[in-house]
Scaffold this active site. Structure first.
Site, PDB file in Angstrom:
ATOM      1  N   GLU A   1      39.181   6.506  13.164  1.00  0.00           N
ATOM      2  CA  GLU A   1      39.791   5.479  14.015  1.00  0.00           C
ATOM      3  C   GLU A   1      41.264   5.796  14.117  1.00  0.00           C
ATOM      4  O   GLU A   1      41.815   6.533  13.284  1.00  0.00           O
ATOM      5  CB  GLU A   1      39.573   4.081  13.405  1.00  0.00           C
ATOM      6  CG  GLU A   1      40.230   3.850  12.032  1.00  0.00           C
ATOM      7  CD  GLU A   1      41.707   3.453  12.064  1.00  0.00           C
ATOM      8  OE1 GLU A   1      42.170   2.931  13.106  1.00  0.00           O
ATOM      9  OE2 GLU A   1      42.403   3.710  11.071  1.00  0.00           O
TER      10      GLU A   1
ATOM     11  N   SER B   1      43.955   2.401   7.283  1.00  0.00           N
ATOM     12  CA  SER B   1      45.128   3.054   7.863  1.00  0.00           C
ATOM     13  C   SER B   1      45.748   4.048   6.892  1.00  0.00           C
ATOM     14  O   SER B   1      45.085   4.991   6.469  1.00  0.00           O
ATOM     15  CB  SER B   1      46.134   1.973   8.300  1.00  0.00           C
ATOM     16  OG  SER B   1      47.123   2.507   9.150  1.00  0.00           O
TER      17      SER B   1
ATOM     18  N   HIS C   1      41.997  -0.472  13.719  1.00  0.00           N
ATOM     19  CA  HIS C   1      43.097  -1.427  13.754  1.00  0.00           C
ATOM     20  C   HIS C   1      42.734  -2.575  14.683  1.00  0.00           C
ATOM     21  O   HIS C   1      43.402  -2.842  15.679  1.00  0.00           O
ATOM     22  CB  HIS C   1      44.375  -0.729  14.208  1.00  0.00           C
ATOM     23  CG  HIS C   1      44.985   0.140  13.148  1.00  0.00           C
ATOM     24  ND1 HIS C   1      44.421   1.320  12.735  1.00  0.00           N
ATOM     25  CD2 HIS C   1      46.107  -0.017  12.395  1.00  0.00           C
ATOM     26  CE1 HIS C   1      45.181   1.857  11.782  1.00  0.00           C
ATOM     27  NE2 HIS C   1      46.205   1.077  11.553  1.00  0.00           N
TER      28      HIS C   1
END
Lengths: 321, 321
Positions: free
Chosen positions: A220, A104, A291
């Protein structure tokens, strides 16, 4: 194999302390020596301490001599401190055997380090969300983590979405050329890089985005409607980044909502199909990373081979010590 | 003053047809000749027609000879067609007197046109949300629109937030230098540019972001948490864009939610204060522009003077024909 794992917080403040504690215990239960940074639970506004605190935490992780430097969680905060990170010190730690792992917001750190030094880091779990998951850590994630720390893992594989689905996707885009036939192909010796799409794109045009040619880019994201995903991909496209890649691999895009009766066929699938019509790179989907609980670990910046045989895809990077 | 207004849809599909119709009627009621593009209500997925349709609509607007080319609404779609727009044709239309007006996603078009040709367009209303508002169009917006079409408007002004509030903001940021004293200053002959922050930032590193030096950059956004606003501003900062500006003017940032007990003082105000500590440019707030009813019209790309006297701020651009 007992390893020294250093846990620190470079981004957002730890909100779920119970998950954090479960994660630490789980890692200890796996036999590791877990060292928790003094500021791992610090708080300043929404951050895990102010910028100086988090910067010092990054540098302590680099100086720890640990086998693995693992983030407590992602969130937001690393882009703020990118100009002040001592990349040489981090690269030295990597050279001496410390594997930096995260996801992230951590993408910002990974991209900047790669751009400045070429050092390899790992896209992978965080302590809280992954090792501290209430339902227990994901088996595949833990197996991949073990592969990484043992240095025995040489790659990962996954099953591509059904060709029928892929065909349906392509047919949505009127006039777009078909995606290159899947069948069987290899892309050898390409740099694997990427991570969170929004974070990565927020580095375009700055000194913190590596200039990777002939690479395999994986992406992502979470909580982004496909139109926003497309806007970001279009940013990468117009900035010339995608034309330089040999493959673009979509991980998981989770936790967004389409608007029924409005999106009318606009979806992540149509975004992917449109992208394939715009680039020469192979576009693949389904990589178990993002995630989500089931995530593989990926060496960011490592020379990698992408091998596809029918619906089986493999990323092979050999030993990474 | 009766004008020819051409309405077209370069971005998202019109969802609220009633608002669109009210907007058209309102403009007619003001005495204007309103021409609605043949594809203004087209639909393809979430777009107002596929890319070719919207591209043709843009070019029809440019060929219309209208006094004003006004978008039906914003949304998303312009970044997809930026490479195919005939910027010379649009610039020619601007030269011949057509004022292109819009907001939100329209920022992409405005930036690209400015980058490619230097042509001036207008940040302002859209048909549906503004002229078709259920509660009636905003008085100030309509007055500014009238100023623009008459060519009589020479600028706009607003009241800056209270100095006390500004002081409180600064005190949040430990160690940051104080913002430059407000008092009285002028920035003369600077290019006014900007628009939607996320859309603008999605052009960094592409051929569609103008390289404005010594400019006055204004920004607004909707539905973005301050941490995302900060991430985007940091992107502009690290890309070197902000260091080139003489002023950064915040419009309205609307429709977002802080997370009580987590943000803990992190807010749009603290984001603004942090920014002021990082740039030499004057940072101002409160500009009535954005995803709000009360919006002024601003000539994007025009040479402008920013004049501040205490809490009064003015943007003065002289006659724009």
């Amino acid at each position: 194999m007992k390893k020294h794992i250093y846990i620190y917080s470079p981004s957002s403040a730890v909100r779920d302390k119970a998950a954090f504690k479960r994660g630490v215990k789980r890692l200890q239960g796996l036999g590791h020596e877990v060292e928790v940074d003094e500021a791992a639970l610090a708080k300043y506004q929404r951050f895990a301490g102010d910028d100086e605190t988090r910067l010092a935490a990054v540098h302590r992780a680099a100086a720890s001599g640990a086998d693995v430097a693992l983030i407590s969680r992602g969130g937001y905060g690393l882009t703020r401190i990118l100009p002040a990170i001592n990349y040489k010190a981090v690269a030295k730690a990597v050279h001496n055997g410390t594997k930096f792992v995260g996801v992230s917001d951590f993408t910002a750190f990974q991209m900047a380090l790669l751009a400045k030094t070429g050092a390899v880091t790992w896209a992978g779990p965080a302590v809280g969300e992954d090792f501290g998951s209430k339902t227990g850590p994901d088996d595949i994630m833990e197996a991949c983590f073990d592969d990484m720390i043992s240095g025995q893992g040489e790659g990962t594989g996954w099953t591509l979405p059904k060709p029928a689905a892929q065909f349906a996707i392509n047919s949505i885009v009127g006039g777009a050329q078909s995606a290159p036939a899947r069948s069987t192909f290899n892309i050898n010796n390409a740099v694997l890089w990427g991570g969170n799409l929004a974070v990565l794109a927020s580095l375009i045009g700055t000194p913190y985005l590596p200039a990777i040619k002939g690479g395999i880019l994986f992406v992502e994201d979470v909580g982004e409607h496909p139109y926003r995903v497309e806007r970001i991909l279009t940013h990468l496209l117009h900035a010339g980044v995608l034309a330089q890649q040999k493959a673009i691999v979509f991980g998981q895009f989770s936790n967004y909502k389409l608007v029924p009766g409005y999106d009318r066929g606009f979806s992540l699938s149509s975004v992917v199909a449109r992208l394939q019509s715009q680039v020469k790179a192979r576009v693949l989907t389904g990589l178990p990373f993002g995630h989500v609980a089931t995530k593989v670990l990926l060496p960011v910046g490592a020379k990698t081979t992408l091998a596809v045989e029918g619906r089986n895809a493999f990323l092979l990077w050999g030993h990474q010590h």
